[in-house]
Structures are given as C-alpha cells and as structure tokens.
Design an enzyme around this catalytic site. Structure first.
Site, mmCIF file in Angstrom:
data_model
loop_
_atom_site.group_PDB
_atom_site.id
_atom_site.type_symbol
_atom_site.label_atom_id
_atom_site.label_comp_id
_atom_site.label_asym_id
_atom_site.label_seq_id
_atom_site.Cartn_x
_atom_site.Cartn_y
_atom_site.Cartn_z
ATOM 1 C CE1 TYR A 212 51.715 44.625 55.214
ATOM 2 C CE2 TYR A 212 53.563 44.952 53.576
ATOM 3 C CZ TYR A 212 52.879 44.285 53.591
ATOM 4 O OH TYR A 212 52.229 43.341 52.911
ATOM 5 C CG HIS A 241 57.327 37.724 43.218
ATOM 6 N ND1 HIS A 241 56.858 39.338 43.203
ATOM 7 C CD2 HIS A 241 56.974 38.047 45.084
ATOM 8 C CE1 HIS A 241 55.398 39.414 43.873
ATOM 9 N NE2 HIS A 241 55.725 38.770 45.021
ATOM 10 C CB SER A 263 52.471 42.631 46.029
ATOM 11 O OG SER A 263 53.689 42.647 45.876
ATOM 12 C CB ALA A 264 47.512 41.939 45.850
ATOM 13 C CE LYS A 267 53.507 36.358 44.714
ATOM 14 N NZ LYS A 267 53.034 37.497 44.515
ATOM 15 C CG ASN A 269 43.704 32.653 45.745
ATOM 16 O OD1 ASN A 269 43.477 31.573 46.578
ATOM 17 N ND2 ASN A 269 44.203 33.620 46.828
ATOM 18 C CG ASP A 288 55.909 36.389 48.339
ATOM 19 O OD1 ASP A 288 55.210 36.845 47.310
ATOM 20 O OD2 ASP A 288 56.967 37.161 48.582
ATOM 21 C CG ASN A 377 48.437 44.388 51.916
ATOM 22 O OD1 ASN A 377 48.624 43.280 51.222
ATOM 23 N ND2 ASN A 377 49.223 44.588 52.098
ATOM 24 N NE ARG A 410 44.562 42.566 40.603
ATOM 25 C CZ ARG A 410 43.847 41.073 41.600
ATOM 26 N NH1 ARG A 410 42.307 41.449 41.217
ATOM 27 N NH2 ARG A 410 43.787 40.194 42.725
ATOM 28 N N GLY A 505 40.216 27.165 42.064
ATOM 29 C CA GLY A 505 40.358 25.737 41.627
ATOM 30 C C GLY A 505 40.050 25.662 39.976
HETATM 31 P P1 GDP Z 1 49.285 37.308 45.936
HETATM 32 O O1 GDP Z 1 49.617 38.257 46.433
HETATM 33 O O2 GDP Z 1 49.900 37.557 44.929
HETATM 34 O O3 GDP Z 1 49.942 35.424 46.860
HETATM 35 O O4 GDP Z 1 48.182 35.844 45.551
HETATM 36 P P2 GDP Z 1 46.510 35.910 46.230
HETATM 37 O O5 GDP Z 1 47.023 34.418 45.636
HETATM 38 O O6 GDP Z 1 46.981 36.263 47.976
HETATM 39 O O7 GDP Z 1 45.491 36.372 45.659
HETATM 40 C C1 GDP Z 1 45.369 37.676 45.761
HETATM 41 C C2 GDP Z 1 43.952 38.222 45.824
HETATM 42 O O8 GDP Z 1 43.775 37.713 43.855
HETATM 43 C C3 GDP Z 1 43.330 38.002 46.895
HETATM 44 O O9 GDP Z 1 41.715 38.460 46.643
HETATM 45 C C4 GDP Z 1 42.995 36.139 45.738
HETATM 46 O O10 GDP Z 1 41.237 36.521 46.381
HETATM 47 C C5 GDP Z 1 42.678 37.301 44.323
HETATM 48 N N1 GDP Z 1 42.719 35.907 43.326
HETATM 49 C C6 GDP Z 1 43.870 34.863 43.487
HETATM 50 N N2 GDP Z 1 43.337 33.739 42.013
HETATM 51 C C7 GDP Z 1 42.230 34.562 42.122
HETATM 52 C C8 GDP Z 1 41.569 34.140 40.666
HETATM 53 O O11 GDP Z 1 42.190 33.000 39.898
HETATM 54 N N3 GDP Z 1 40.795 34.746 39.633
HETATM 55 C C9 GDP Z 1 40.717 35.710 40.579
HETATM 56 N N4 GDP Z 1 39.208 36.356 39.507
HETATM 57 N N5 GDP Z 1 40.544 36.422 42.039
HETATM 58 C C10 GDP Z 1 41.879 35.821 41.921
HETATM 59 P P1 PGA Z 2 52.665 38.999 47.984
HETATM 60 O O1 PGA Z 2 53.624 39.081 48.849
HETATM 61 O O2 PGA Z 2 53.290 38.778 46.968
HETATM 62 O O3 PGA Z 2 51.703 37.566 48.614
HETATM 63 O O4 PGA Z 2 51.649 39.712 47.823
HETATM 64 C C1 PGA Z 2 53.742 40.161 49.483
HETATM 65 C C2 PGA Z 2 54.126 41.254 49.177
HETATM 66 O O5 PGA Z 2 55.026 41.029 47.416
HETATM 67 O O6 PGA Z 2 54.329 42.431 48.553
HETATM 68 MN MN MN Z 3 55.361 39.321 47.644
HETATM 69 MN MN MN Z 4 51.487 35.208 48.377
#
Ligand code: GDP
Ligand code: PGA
Ligand code: MN
Ligand code: MN
Length: 597
Positions: A212, A241, A263-264, A267, A269, A288, A377, A410, A505
């Site tokens: 992974y 991070h 994570s998730a 970021k 977005n 990231d 994931n 979150r 947005g």
């Molecule tokens: P990262 O792992 O920190 O890069 O997070 P992502 O940008 O990939 O987003 C992780 C999840 O959160 C995805 O399912 C997105 O659709 C959701 N997400 C991201 N930004 C927002 C937001 O502003 N509002 C909501 N409700 N969900 C979001």
């Molecule tokens: P994420 O990157 O922050 O975009 O989720 C992968 C991780 O942190 O495991």
């Molecule tokens: Mn990460």
């Molecule tokens: Mn990401």
C-alpha cells in the site's frame, strides 16, 4: 548521518542487501518510458494492473489490493531510537537492535524468485537547496511505477548520488518470496508480519509486508515526513503534512497558504480549489507535504517535495473537484476503485450513479447492501504536472514565501469554520491540540475524535513535545515575518448530521476572509479559538442557503470547557518535553475571549 556517501558505498550497500534479500534479478529503474512500459506489461500479465479503456482514460490502470492491505498501518509503523523517549509517547517505539534482528529475519530471502528494482530518486527539485536524495530497493513493480509518478525518480538523482551526494537508504519488500515454478498472486503481501520501521540515527527506512502507498512508496510519509522531520529539527526547518496553495485576489495580489489537515480531511481538495467567489484564482503547489525553511529575507519559504498526487478517490467528482477529475483523465494508476462494464472507473460520490454491471474493488458484482463499490481509501496516483491548476512556481527551487498557515480537522462541533490565532504561540497551541475524527486512510475505527497535533500524529519522527517546542523556535526566529496562523473546520454538522458548510469551492470564502485579515480589512470578533469573522464579515453573497453565524461559529460554554480540559489532558501526556509556556498562552487566550464576551 550514516548515509552512504560515495560511489563505492552505493554499490556496497546494494550488494549487502542483495545477499540478504536474495532476489532472482537486480534492475536499476530510472522511470524511463520503455522500462515503465515493460513493467506495466508485466503487471498486466500478472493480474496486478487492469488497463482501462484507452478511449476513455488513456494509459490508465486499476489495481486491486489484497483486502488486508488497504491503508497505512499505524500500529506497525515504528520509530527505532536508542532511547524510547526520543520517539515519544505518540509513536510506536521498538528497540533498534531488536527491530533490525526481527526484520532481518523477515527480509532474509524475502525477494527469492523476484526482481529487485533499485530506484534512485530525489524529494525536492534535483540540485535545489531543498533536495534530499534516496534509493528505494523494492521487489514490487507496482511500487516502482508508482514511485516514478510520486517522486523525482531517474538519471539526475542517480548521477547526484554517484557523484557523492548523501542518500537515504530505503528498503522495501512485499514479503512474498516465490519458490521455483510457484505462481504469483495479483497483490503479494504479508499482512500478518508488516512493519514500517524508521531508524532516525542512520536515516534508514525498512518496510516489509505491505504494497500500500503510504507503507511502500517510501519517499512520501517515511522519508519526506518521518525522517525529514528529524533532519528539519536538527537543521532549523519544518517538514510538514501540508498542502500549499497560491491564491490571487481580485486586486491581482498573490498569497501563499499552507494547510495541515489529517489524512482524508481535505488537503487535496483545498489544494485544487476552484473559488466560488468571483475574481479569485487558486493554483496548486502541493497537496500533502510541505518542506518549510527560512529564506535569506527571513520569511518562511515552502516547497512541495513530491512529484505527484496520491489522492483519495471517493468523494472526488466534477462537482466537488473538477481539477482533480481533469488531472486523472489519463496516465493514472487507480487502486481499489470499482470498474464499469465499459472499462472506466467509478467510486462513491462520483457525478454519475453506479452503472449496472459495476465490479467492486473486491472484483465482485456491485450490491449496495454489501458495502461500497470502491474502498473508502481508494486512491489515484498521478503526476502533478497533469494538474491544470499547477502553479508555474511549483518547481521553484527556492520555494514560495508563506503568508498564512492553516490547521484543520474533521470535527462535527466545537471548532469554528475559521479563526485566527492571537499570536504565533497561540497558533502553536491550537496546532498542538487540534483533534480530528479518524478516517479510512489508516487501519482502525473511523469517526473517533483523536488529538492529532499539526496533523503529524502518524508522521512525526521524534518526540511530539520536542516537535511543538521546535515550532516555537522557528516562529521566534521568523519574528514579525512569520506567517499568521489559523484554524478551520469544514466539517461541522447540524442535528440531522448534515454538513452545515458546503465546503469545496465555497471554502474560498474563508480564504478571502483570511486575506482580508492579512490586509487589515477584516475586524473580526473574539472567540475562544481566537478571532473569527464578525457577523456579516464573511462574504456569503450568492450562496443558496447561507448558514447562520451560530451554526458556523457558535460554541457553548460547556463544549468549550470540555475541549480545553481534553486538550490539557493530552498535552500532559507530552510532559515534560511539551513547552509549559503554552499552557499560559492557552489560559491567557481563554481569559481574553471571556472578557470580550
Ligand atoms: P486529503 O486526504 O487530506 O488530501 O483529503 P481529500 O482532499 O482527498 O478529501 C478527503 C475526503 O474529504 C474526500 O472524500 C473529499 O470529498 C472530502 N472533502 C474534502 N474537502 C471537503 C469539504 O470542504 N467539505 C466536505 N464536506 N468534504 C470534503
Ligand atoms: P492524504 O495522504 O493525507 O492525502 O490522505 C495519504 C496519507 O496521509 O495516508
Ligand atoms: Mn497525507
Ligand atoms: Mn490528499
């Protein structure tokens, strides 16, 4: 630093590992087109990659992992320092000698029957002051081709290392040796014995048993965060991070903002934001990881050391993130997504409903009663240069000067949509005590609130108390030139459990307020978290259903005391290394909010 530092050392290091791992073949992989095509052909033949319909998504593939190997394995991620106190209570510590022995046994002969790829790469632009060189040895062709998208793999890094540049030695094996004539499986791994070990004293990374991304693409979390954070502390910089975003206002002024979310938690977005507010423009620098150093002018300058994005697929759509959708329209490796009958990808949250004949990430016909079609994931792996909003300066060897740093998580309640810290120290307190609901990005339960200082809980290579103290030092050195610090929370919910803020947005409205603060245009009002927009100050014009100020910023007295108590209890676990002065800062901030109310 224990990093091999010359030509012979490189060869000796590789030879030593060949003796341990006993691969059938050794190949130097420089990420060139013909080599990559050959590896991909092999991965298709082995069943690891399935090509998508090239008329829909050219040169793109889907991998389905072993269902036991779908996320970072935090419980098996260890920091091996001589003194357990140097790893600190937030890390899993293992004695380095014992760890080397245990992993040495697992590594012995673990590449039998397989090819070992030698992958030289750089994190950061080759030749720049930020660059760190490394070599990953791996027996996974999936890892090799993914590395070529995520890091600067190739001739330039190899030449630098052969020329004597220090390199981080990183070893990875999926832990599935093949006996003669044994048939390989599509996703070899050894989930019961997985370990991701870091030896900060020698900058070594040993990863066994998982294919992974976060466990196996060693340039990312292992090197650019855990090992780099240790170097950063010693050398006076920060390995974080964080995404990096370039924002241009209607007045054509540019701002650079970094943001740390777990994570998730948004970021990727935010890094690809398409502002809903007219006149604003956002461009992407990183999604990231940020390496942040004081520049010659004393301002903190940030680079994205990566070469690609390893993004969460579910939730990504043309509505929420059109930039990501364009980025992954070709030359992308998808992992654990669902596949449509016409040879394209699908996941929960996509614009179109699930088509009939959908095959889930587990290779079964889709039945909503049996769980999601894509793993929560599921990820895409893609080069950053495919991103239509990538900023020209994303490869600037000197980085970009930061105007603001944002911490977020979150949280269904408590944390306001946005707040500005009262000072650098107060911002460090807020960063150190931030908490977030757990997500599918790591193993374990989802939705449990946990403290995740600076979104670095799984990524800090040393004692978290020392890390917080280091942040104070960096800020003290930057003085008035330090970026301003903020917290945000896109994830507040109402009584029905629906998000109160539309996010994506629309988050540009929050960034616009941050810029108004930087420019001295927004007054704000006092709040337990610092300064938040005064009622009416946040531009909500044109929003379909504008949430009330209370829904976005309200916090009950009891809610706040519970949070503060919990935060204090958490930092107590980092004593005595946690800077005690921050408790006074927190108390003063609390009093300030009280008197203002
Ligand atoms: P990262 O792992 O920190 O890069 O997070 P992502 O940008 O990939 O987003 C992780 C999840 O959160 C995805 O399912 C997105 O659709 C959701 N997400 C991201 N930004 C927002 C937001 O502003 N509002 C909501 N409700 N969900 C979001
Ligand atoms: P994420 O990157 O922050 O975009 O989720 C992968 C991780 O942190 O495991
Ligand atoms: Mn990460
Ligand atoms: Mn990401």
């Amino acid at each position: 630093m224990g990093i091999a530092d010359a030509n012979q050392d490189v060869q000796r290091w590789i030879d030593e590992w060949v003796r341990v791992l006993e691969p059938a073949r050794v190949e130097l992989y420089l990420g060139e087109r013909e080599e990559t095509d050959r590896l991909i052909d092999g991965l298709i033949a082995q069943g690891t990659l399935r090509p998508l319909d090239p008329s829909r998504r050219p040169r793109s593939y889907v991998a389905a992992s072993d269902p036991r190997d779908v996320a970072r394995l935090e419980s098996r991620t260890v920091i091996s320092t001589d003194d357990p106190d140097d790893a600190g209570p937030t890390n899993h510590w293992q004695d380095p000698t014992a760890m080397r022995e245990r992993l040495g046994k697992l590594f012995a002969g673990s590449m039998r029957g397989r090819t070992m790829y030698v992958i030289p790469f750089a994190m950061g632009v080759v030749g720049s002051p930020f660059a760190v060189y490394a070599i990953e040895l791996t027996d996974s062709a999936y890892v090799a081709v993914s590395m070529a998208k995520m890091a600067r793999v190739g001739r330039a890094a190899w030449d630098a290392i052969l020329g004597g540049a220090p390199f981080v030695p990183a070893v990875h094996s999926v832990g599935a040796p093949l006996a003669p004539s044994q048939r390989d499986v599509a996703w070899p791994c050894d989930p019961d014995n997985t370990w991701i070990a870091h030896f900060p004293a020698t900058s070594e990374i040993w990863s066994y048993g998982s294919g992974y991304g976060g466990n196996a693409l060693l340039g990312k979390k292992c090197l650019a965060l855990r090992i780099a954070s240790v170097h950063a502390r010693e050398e006076g910089w920060l390995a974080e991070h964080m995404l990096i975003l370039k924002l241009t206002s209607p007045e054509q002024r540019t701002y650079y903002i970094a943001a740390a979310f777990p994570s998730a938690c948004g970021k990727t977005n935010l890094a690809m934001l398409q502002p809903s507010v007219p006149g604003w423009r956002a461009e992407t620098i990183g999604d990231d990881i940020a390496w942040i150093r004081p520049g010659p002018d004393g301002r903190l300058r940030a680079v994205n050391p990566e070469y690609g994005f390893f993004g969460v697929a579910p939730g990504t759509s043309r509505r929420t993130n059109p930039v990501a959708m364009a980025t992954i329209s070709h030359d992308t490796i998808f992992t654990n997504v669902a596949v449509t009958p016409d040879g394209d990808v699908w996941w929960e949250g996509m614009d179109e409903p699930a088509p009939s004949g959908l095959i889930t990430w587990r290779g079964e016909p889709y039945d909503p009663a049996k769980g999601p079609a894509a793993h929560p994931n599921a990820r895409f792996t893609v080069e950053a240069r495919q991103c239509p909003t990538i900023a020209p300066e994303w490869e600037d060897p000197n980085g970009v000067p930061l105007d603001a740093i944002v911490f977020g998580g979150r949280r269904r309640d408590t944390v306001p949509l946005v707040a500005e810290a009262r000072s650098w120290e107060h911002g460090v307190w807020l960063g150190a005590t931030m908490a977030s609901e757990t997500t599918a990005a790591a193993e374990g339960s989802v939705g449990r609130v946990r403290r995740d200082p600076f979104a670095m809980l799984p990524f800090c290579g040393y004692h978290m108390g020392d890390y917080v103290a280091h942040w104070l030092e960096v800020g003290a050195r930057a003085g008035a030139k330090a970026p301003r610090l903020y917290v945000v929370n896109w994830f507040r919910r109402d009584d029905e459990g629906a998000f109160v803020w539309p996010g994506y947005g629309e988050n540009a409205r929050v960034l616009a307020w941050i810029v108004d603060r930087l420019e001295g245009r927004a007054q704000g009002v006092s709040h337990p978290y610092g300064t938040v927009p005064a009622p009416g100050e946040l531009d909500l014009a044109g929003m379909a259903e504008a949430p009330s100020w209370d829904a976005l910023f309200g916090i009950g007295d009891e809610e706040w005391s519970r949070e503060l108590e919990d935060a204090r209890a958490f930092v107590a676990t980092l004593a005595p290394r946690f800077p005690a002065s921050l408790l006074d800062v927190a108390e003063a901030a609390d009093r300030a909010a009280d008197t203002d109310r």
